[in-house]
Design an enzyme around this catalytic site. Sequence first.
Site, PDB file in Angstrom:
ATOM      1  N   ILE A 149       0.821  -1.069  -0.118  1.00  0.00           N
ATOM      2  CA  ILE A 149      -0.045   0.078   0.110  1.00  0.00           C
ATOM      3  C   ILE A 149       0.643   1.165   0.079  1.00  0.00           C
ATOM      4  CG2 ILE A 149      -1.878  -1.176   1.313  1.00  0.00           C
ATOM      5  CD1 ILE A 149      -1.262   0.491   3.850  1.00  0.00           C
ATOM      6  N   ASP A 150       2.132   1.225   0.376  1.00  0.00           N
ATOM      7  CA  ASP A 150       3.057   2.176   0.632  1.00  0.00           C
ATOM      8  C   ASP A 150       3.467   2.854  -0.901  1.00  0.00           C
ATOM      9  OD1 ASP A 150       2.571   1.480   3.286  1.00  0.00           O
ATOM     10  OD2 ASP A 150       4.672   0.566   3.267  1.00  0.00           O
ATOM     11  N   ARG A 185     -10.168  22.835  16.221  1.00  0.00           N
ATOM     12  CA  ARG A 185      -8.889  22.451  16.570  1.00  0.00           C
ATOM     13  C   ARG A 185      -7.807  22.185  15.652  1.00  0.00           C
ATOM     14  NH1 ARG A 185     -12.818  17.643  19.056  1.00  0.00           N
ATOM     15  NH2 ARG A 185     -13.012  18.361  21.324  1.00  0.00           N
ATOM     16  N   MET A 192       0.037   5.289   7.088  1.00  0.00           N
ATOM     17  CA  MET A 192       1.066   4.280   7.002  1.00  0.00           C
ATOM     18  C   MET A 192       2.003   4.922   5.857  1.00  0.00           C
ATOM     19  SD  MET A 192      -0.358   0.514   7.669  1.00  0.00           S
ATOM     20  CE  MET A 192      -0.495  -0.028   9.238  1.00  0.00           C
ATOM     21  N   GLU A 245       3.930   7.887   9.019  1.00  0.00           N
ATOM     22  CA  GLU A 245       4.632   7.466  10.145  1.00  0.00           C
ATOM     23  C   GLU A 245       6.144   7.602  10.282  1.00  0.00           C
ATOM     24  OE1 GLU A 245       3.506   3.413  10.211  1.00  0.00           O
ATOM     25  OE2 GLU A 245       4.282   2.833   8.225  1.00  0.00           O
ATOM     26  N   HIS A 293      -4.008   0.472  10.456  1.00  0.00           N
ATOM     27  CA  HIS A 293      -4.265  -0.912   9.773  1.00  0.00           C
ATOM     28  C   HIS A 293      -5.466  -0.536   9.007  1.00  0.00           C
ATOM     29  CE1 HIS A 293      -0.723  -2.593  11.846  1.00  0.00           C
ATOM     30  NE2 HIS A 293      -0.996  -3.514  11.147  1.00  0.00           N
TER      31      HIS A 293
END
Length: 369
Positions: A149-150, A185, A192, A245, A293
């Site tokens: 997926i990266d 906020r 990921m 990440e 995940h």
Amino acid sequence: MPAMPIKRIAISTGGGDAPGLNAVIRAVVLSALSRGWECYGIRDGYNGLLLPEQYVDGGLIRLTRERVRGITHLGGTIIGTTNRNSPLEYPITDKDGNVQYVDRTDELVRRFMLHHIDALITVGGDGSLAIANVLAQKGLRVIGVPKTIDNDLDRTVVTFGFDTAVAFATECLDRLHTTAASHGRVMVVEVMGRYAGWIALHAGVAGSADVILIPEIPYDLHKVVAKIREREERGANFTIIVVAEGARSIGGELVVKEKTPGRAERLGGIGEKIATDLQALTGKETRVVVLGHLLRGGSPTAQDRLIALRFGAAAVRALAEGQSGIMVALDPPNVNYVPLAEVAGRMRAVPLDCDTIMTARDLGICFGD
């Protein structure tokens, strides 16, 4: 001497799961069966061959038309996967409890021969393809299928699973905009991607993020604070920050959750660190959302299904053509073959001059630099 004709092949899926794995399996099986070949799935990477006693079915699944019917749209993998127990560095515990890491690839090749498996199609990322390259060098007929997926594998324009992950992350950003605006906020969204920022970049641009922090561009948190202040001056009292990440500050280190010998380090926690630091620097209420995940699960998009089906069919065609030691790769409009030796252990990072980064900068998105 010409290679022996193929009668039986195996397929393995290794590393983290990705939407589209089952589509690859279905394409491989149907393409193999149409050529009169038997097809078997190896349980959980190579565990089905190296640890057959742990499985009721002996670690190998006969893959028939019935087994793969209706699985194209399903996430995950019907044969299982693992990112542990690499045959290149297999953990062996002695009687005293000490762990040693040994190379079991010669044994693995012998087990393929024992089961009369003529060729292997392995679906995985950089680690799985590195294993595949070694097996090919030891004489096993091997075709690699890139999966992550990266989207960080070299020599292929895209990998399946990436589009699904980006689509889901973008949907999450859409939802977070309304709650961030309602409460005024700062929302930090960790995604990921390990050492490459493809998911963060694409989802951040598509999801109208204000700040995107990726591994390729070390950040200065004060630049992020300046962006938050700039938005406040324009009347925007909220900020959406997407962080990969593997992002790190200038001169800083990766935030690692776990580091175990023989396994890839587990990243995670950078989102919480950034949120804590930003709240202290700005005084603004800051929240962090870790998608983790969730990006791996769910049904693959139409694009990921199509890429996966093309890769699976191309892998079988490659075997039928006598190929081995290659990876199928998308080079639009075609699927081409690339030597495994040229892709094993290599990573494709986001180019700093790519059009998507230039577009993001033109839109006013901050990269912390």
